[in-house]
Enzyme design. Structure first.
Site, mmCIF file in Angstrom:
data_model
loop_
_atom_site.group_PDB
_atom_site.id
_atom_site.type_symbol
_atom_site.label_atom_id
_atom_site.label_comp_id
_atom_site.label_asym_id
_atom_site.label_seq_id
_atom_site.Cartn_x
_atom_site.Cartn_y
_atom_site.Cartn_z
ATOM 1 N N CYS A 136 0.828 -1.208 0.000
ATOM 2 C CA CYS A 136 0.000 0.000 0.000
ATOM 3 C C CYS A 136 0.865 1.262 0.000
ATOM 4 O O CYS A 136 1.488 1.556 -1.009
ATOM 5 C CB CYS A 136 -1.008 -0.057 1.134
ATOM 6 S SG CYS A 136 -2.530 0.787 0.689
ATOM 7 N N HIS A 192 -3.629 -5.281 0.270
ATOM 8 C CA HIS A 192 -3.075 -5.802 1.529
ATOM 9 C C HIS A 192 -3.119 -7.325 1.551
ATOM 10 O O HIS A 192 -4.086 -7.901 2.061
ATOM 11 C CB HIS A 192 -3.868 -5.265 2.721
ATOM 12 C CG HIS A 192 -3.658 -3.811 2.985
ATOM 13 N ND1 HIS A 192 -2.707 -3.336 3.853
ATOM 14 C CD2 HIS A 192 -4.263 -2.727 2.465
ATOM 15 C CE1 HIS A 192 -2.750 -2.014 3.875
ATOM 16 N NE2 HIS A 192 -3.683 -1.611 3.042
ATOM 17 N N GLU A 200 -1.589 -9.282 3.389
ATOM 18 C CA GLU A 200 -1.408 -9.830 4.742
ATOM 19 C C GLU A 200 -2.724 -10.233 5.399
ATOM 20 O O GLU A 200 -2.762 -11.166 6.201
ATOM 21 C CB GLU A 200 -0.653 -8.830 5.638
ATOM 22 C CG GLU A 200 -1.411 -7.557 6.059
ATOM 23 C CD GLU A 200 -1.330 -6.424 5.045
ATOM 24 O OE1 GLU A 200 -1.088 -6.705 3.855
ATOM 25 O OE2 GLU A 200 -1.528 -5.261 5.437
#
Ligand code: GLN
Length: 532
Positions: A382, A508, A510
């Protein structure tokens, strides 16, 4: 299965005891027995969602596939259970009150005085029960944030009291407390637990199960004492000792029969104990890994929880690469052109973190430059990706004042610009580009290599984007746009093919990385780092 069973998890004595991990572990054990389980978190603060909270105070903001900005505990639920949570899984007092106040304005309660009991408690109960009624889960685990006795959590405890009364055997209350060790006396002390249970009882809730957080083994004698003083069965007192990794907690709970106790309480058959095979394999690999992979995290928050999902995704990826993740956090505000070589010395790979606002961005740009020029595997997420783009524009394309419009309104080279649909937005809460969107990967790219497919879905949380006006120029000079949103043409991934591994993603990855389904990009990044 006919009726949904509800498990309520509360905490006492102190905060930060790991209610989220205990909730996730209970969920894991029930899921392993074939039940359809979800976990929901109630946060007793007034914010509508945690999207506007500073990660420095509250830890990271987690994002669900449906674009809800949520408490980081939902990340634990997803990582443990490999389920997807939604907006219905995280409710705050702000949302409860807003729901009630909106109804009042509409005239739904016409003639009535609107009160905490029954109106707020009814709204809380509706949000608990809709998980069973509407979404048809076998088990709904509801974690209440904060500590029993807080003013803020009173309406939630009252709602649990009512639900236990209404649902009878279909409701179970689990209370997590802390058993401190007094070094001077050389003893564990159960008195705080007794007081915390008394507090819960004074609010009308008798816990069915007690989980005692402790740093030392609890003796049978102590268990019996706690059981006697707190009105619970002996085997319903379990301990939760510190373990090297949170992923061992489900096994520790299983050893003590926590899932069996729950099944018995709700009147379900116990059956065989599930083996948790893949989970144990993961732990085995994790424990056997001896060699380290050294990853530097370049961000601006000192609090570990601020990058919770990134840290977990990195450590999962390390395990699957048979390495131990050794993570060093670098505060980007302290990085300069002069000290960067010395600071990042010895790192196998660098992660450039997400973020908002001006503070610390120049350090991220310096780190990106150093890693690009020194062929160090680098992963930007990001804002991290955006700063990789800015660095490339400044130092390769020669636009020395290139920047993101977020940081420099007047830059003549706005290589990162505000998204069109964001321009008219004035409210800060819940208005970013949020949640899961599709991305199409270019064949032959590092991203494609990692995912091994063309179409992926990943979660987002941003207002700014790569400025497509510059795309051809970036590509001509060696930074390729290898992931594109097919509807809006938004650049989702940039990478430098000539570099060992230099990948920045607007999304993202993650958030979706779980213990049993680690994210492919994290795996590829760690792999590149260990073959440095
Ligand atoms: N601040 C940037 C944006 O809004 C990046 C956001 C992030 O890192 N999550 O686009």
């Amino acid at each position: 299965m006919a009726e949904t069973k509800y498990i309520f998890v509360t905490g006492g004595v102190a905060s930060s005891l790991g209610k989220g991990i205990i909730s996730a572990s209970i969920g894991k054990l029930l899921q392993a027995r074939g039940y359809n389980v979800t976990i929901q978190k109630f946060d007793p603060y007034i914010n509508i969602d945690p999207g506007t909270l500073n990660p420095h105070e509250h830890g990271e903001c987690y994002v669900t596939v449906d674009g809800h900005e949520a408490d980081l505990d939902l990340g634990h639920y997803e990582r443990f259970l490999s389920i997807e949570t939604t907006k219905a899984n995280n409710i705050t007092s702000g949302r409860i009150y807003k729901g009630v106040i909106d109804k009042e304005r509409r005239g739904d309660y016409l003639g009535k005085t609107v009160q905490v009991v029954p109106h707020i408690t009814d709204e809380i109960k509706r949000n608990v029960k809709q998980m069973g009624n509407k979404y048809k889960y076998d088990f709904v685990i509801t974690e209440i944030g904060g500590t029993v006795g807080d003013i803020e959590s009173l309406p939630y405890i009252e709602s649990i009291r009512q639900l236990k009364w209404e649902l009878g055997r279909n409701a179970v209350s689990v209370h997590l407390t802390y058993v401190p060790y007094l070094a001077a006396a050389g003893e564990l002390k159960t008195k705080p637990t007794q007081h915390s249970v008394q507090k819960l009882q004074s609010l009308g809730v008798q816990p069915d199960i007690l989980v005692l957080r402790t740093e030392h083994e609890i003796t049978t004698e102590m268990r019996n004492k706690v059981a006697l003083f707190c009105n619970v069965d002996k085997k319903a007192v379990v301990q939760s000792m510190d373990v090297p990794t949170i992923y061992e907690v489900p096994l520790k709970m299983q050893e003590q029969g926590l899932d069996v106790t729950i099944l018995e309480k709700v009147g379900l058959p116990v059956g065989e104990t599930p083996s948790l095979g893949p989970w144990r394999e993961f732990l085995g690999r994790r424990n056997n890994a001896t060699e380290e992979v050294k990853i530097g995290l370049v961000g601006k928050y000192d609090l570990q929880d601020a990058y919770k999902s990134i840290l977990e995704a990195l450590s999962q990826a390390a395990t699957y690469n048979d390495r131990k993740a050794k993570i060093t956090v670098f505060n980007s505000e302290n990085l300069t052109n002069e000290n960067i070589a010395e600071q990042l010395a010895g790192m196998d790979g660098i992660m450039i973190c997400p973020g908002f606002g001006q503070r610390g961005v120049e350090g991220k740009i310096i780190a990106a430059k150093y890693c690009r020029e020194h062929n160090i595997p680098t992963f930007g997420i990001c804002l991290g990706m955006q700063m990789m783009v800015v660095e490339f524009a400044r130092n390769v394309l020669g636009y020395t004042n290139a920047h993101s419009k977020e940081m420099d309104e007047k830059t003549s080279h706005n290589v990162i610009d505000i998204m069109e649909e964001q321009k008219s937005i004035t409210d800060m809460g819940g208005t970013m580009r949020l949640g899961s969107y599709e991305c199409v990967l270019s064949q032959g790219s590092k991203a494609f290599d990692a995912y091994q497919k063309e179409h992926i879905q990943e979660r987002h949380r941003h207002r700014y984007e790569f400025n497509n006006h510059y795309k051809a120029e970036f590509e001509k000079n060696g930074m390729k746009c290898t992931g594109i949103n097919p509807e809006s043409d938004l650049v989702e991934i940039v990478e430098i093919p000539s570099h060992k591994w230099y990948v920045g993603v607007q999304y993202h990855p993650e958030y979706g990385s779980t213990v049993l389904n680690p994210n492919p990009l994290f795996l590829a990044f760690v792999k590149a780092a260990i073959t440095k």
